[in-house]
Design an enzyme around this catalytic site. Structure first.
Site, PDB file in Angstrom:
ATOM      1  N   THR A 108      71.177 135.358  72.000  1.00  0.00           N
ATOM      2  CA  THR A 108      70.937 135.989  73.312  1.00  0.00           C
ATOM      3  C   THR A 108      69.873 135.241  74.117  1.00  0.00           C
ATOM      4  OG1 THR A 108      69.137 137.345  72.468  1.00  0.00           O
ATOM      5  CG2 THR A 108      71.356 138.256  72.264  1.00  0.00           C
ATOM      6  N   ASP A 200      62.172 121.079  69.535  1.00  0.00           N
ATOM      7  CA  ASP A 200      61.719 122.412  69.105  1.00  0.00           C
ATOM      8  C   ASP A 200      60.261 122.318  68.629  1.00  0.00           C
ATOM      9  OD1 ASP A 200      63.227 125.192  67.702  1.00  0.00           O
ATOM     10  OD2 ASP A 200      61.153 124.651  67.249  1.00  0.00           O
TER      11      ASP A 200
HETATM   12  C1  PRP Z   1      59.742 128.544  71.353  1.00  0.00           C
HETATM   13  C2  PRP Z   1      58.456 128.274  72.083  1.00  0.00           C
HETATM   14  C3  PRP Z   1      58.327 129.472  72.982  1.00  0.00           C
HETATM   15  C4  PRP Z   1      59.763 129.770  73.313  1.00  0.00           C
HETATM   16  C5  PRP Z   1      60.026 129.252  74.699  1.00  0.00           C
HETATM   17  O1  PRP Z   1      59.540 129.435  70.322  1.00  0.00           O
HETATM   18  O2  PRP Z   1      57.346 128.087  71.238  1.00  0.00           O
HETATM   19  O3  PRP Z   1      57.712 130.588  72.367  1.00  0.00           O
HETATM   20  O4  PRP Z   1      60.574 129.069  72.375  1.00  0.00           O
HETATM   21  O5  PRP Z   1      61.279 129.615  75.119  1.00  0.00           O
HETATM   22  P1  PRP Z   1      61.517 130.666  76.296  1.00  0.00           P
HETATM   23  O6  PRP Z   1      60.576 130.295  77.397  1.00  0.00           O
HETATM   24  O7  PRP Z   1      62.948 130.446  76.647  1.00  0.00           O
HETATM   25  O8  PRP Z   1      61.258 132.042  75.757  1.00  0.00           O
HETATM   26  P2  PRP Z   1      60.720 129.858  69.308  1.00  0.00           P
HETATM   27  O9  PRP Z   1      61.436 131.051  69.826  1.00  0.00           O
HETATM   28  O10 PRP Z   1      61.547 128.645  69.001  1.00  0.00           O
HETATM   29  O11 PRP Z   1      59.932 130.351  68.038  1.00  0.00           O
HETATM   30  P3  PRP Z   1      58.975 129.545  67.033  1.00  0.00           P
HETATM   31  O12 PRP Z   1      57.711 129.220  67.782  1.00  0.00           O
HETATM   32  O13 PRP Z   1      58.752 130.521  65.947  1.00  0.00           O
HETATM   33  O14 PRP Z   1      59.690 128.305  66.572  1.00  0.00           O
HETATM   34  N1  URA Z   2      61.510 126.175  72.642  1.00  0.00           N
HETATM   35  C1  URA Z   2      61.182 124.949  72.184  1.00  0.00           C
HETATM   36  O1  URA Z   2      60.531 124.812  71.141  1.00  0.00           O
HETATM   37  N2  URA Z   2      61.591 123.872  72.899  1.00  0.00           N
HETATM   38  C2  URA Z   2      62.283 123.988  74.029  1.00  0.00           C
HETATM   39  O2  URA Z   2      62.608 122.951  74.637  1.00  0.00           O
HETATM   40  C3  URA Z   2      62.615 125.271  74.491  1.00  0.00           C
HETATM   41  C4  URA Z   2      62.212 126.348  73.788  1.00  0.00           C
END
Ligand code: PRP
Ligand code: URA
Length: 209
Positions: A108, A200
């Protein structure tokens, strides 16, 4: 409308280039994120109030300035925000640290909250929310919503890389929040990853995947 401040100091730009590089391994990636966060802390705190005190130098007594009692709170969004905490704490050792756990559901793309532990007095603190990536803005918006519900009324958001879409989303939802970024990138791709971005952030910091 909240301000967007791009911290484009040459040292930050230089380090960000190596953070983006896919050949940079986790150890170096972590070190660079820490260093850039420390450099960002310098600008993010530029508006801290000062007060005058008297100090005795070896030569004479003089008036000089110190930071005046502003309490700070760092709030990394787990996981990737953790990478920015130590660099910030290097310059702001008295800040308290709260944690908000959110992950972006891969289907989602909506943020799902799984953890929260905050300093008891967040309503008295200026909170600095940390997350390397501002992509759709869903996670940052949800984290800020959450902090406001808990009583915070002074929040800054600090990210390494933002997509224009994420900035728009946060500005719409939270017009009182200033956003500090090292770079505003081009766009999001079809999986809502930032282009060119760094991939990521959580996986690169912690060596998962
Ligand atoms: C990543 C990042 C942000 C989010 C950004 O976290 O660190 O928190 O995605 O995306 P958005 O602006 O579309 O919400 P992720 O959900 O991958 O989790 P993680 O830090 O646990 O890897
Ligand atoms: N979260 C990440 O870690 N990288 C991106 O580019 C977008 C969301």
């Amino acid at each position: 409308m909240g301000k967007v401040i791009v911290l484009d100091h040459p040292l930050i730009k230089h380090k960000l280039t190596f953070i983006r590089d896919k050949n940079t391994g986790s150890k170096e990636f972590r070190e660079l994120v820490k260093e850039v966060s420390m450099l960002m802390a310098y600008e993010v705190t530029r508006d801290l109030p000062l007060e005058e005190i008297e100090v005795e130098t070896p030569i004479t007594t003089t008036k000089a300035q110190i930071i005046s009692g502003k309490k700070l709170g760092l709030v990394p969004i787990l996981r990737a925000g953790l990478g920015m905490v130590d660099g910030m704490l290097n310059l702001l050792p008295a800040a308290k640290v709260g944690h908000v756990g959110l992950y972006r559901d891969p289907e989602t793309l909506k943020p799902v909250e799984y953890y929260c532990k905050l300093p008891y007095d967040i309503e008295e603190r200026e909170l600095i929310v940390l997350d390397p990536m501002l992509a759709t803005g869903g996670s940052a918006t949800a984290a800020i919503d959450f902090l406001k519900k808990k009583g915070s009324n002074s929040i800054k958001l600090v990210c390494l890389i933002a997509a224009p879409e994420g900035i728009d989303a946060v500005q719409k939802a939270h017009p009182d929040v200033d956003i500090y970024v090292a770079s505003i990138d081009e766009k999001l791709n079809e999986d809502a990853y930032i282009v060119p971005g760094l991939g990521d952030a959580g996986d690169r910091l912690f060596g998962t995947k």
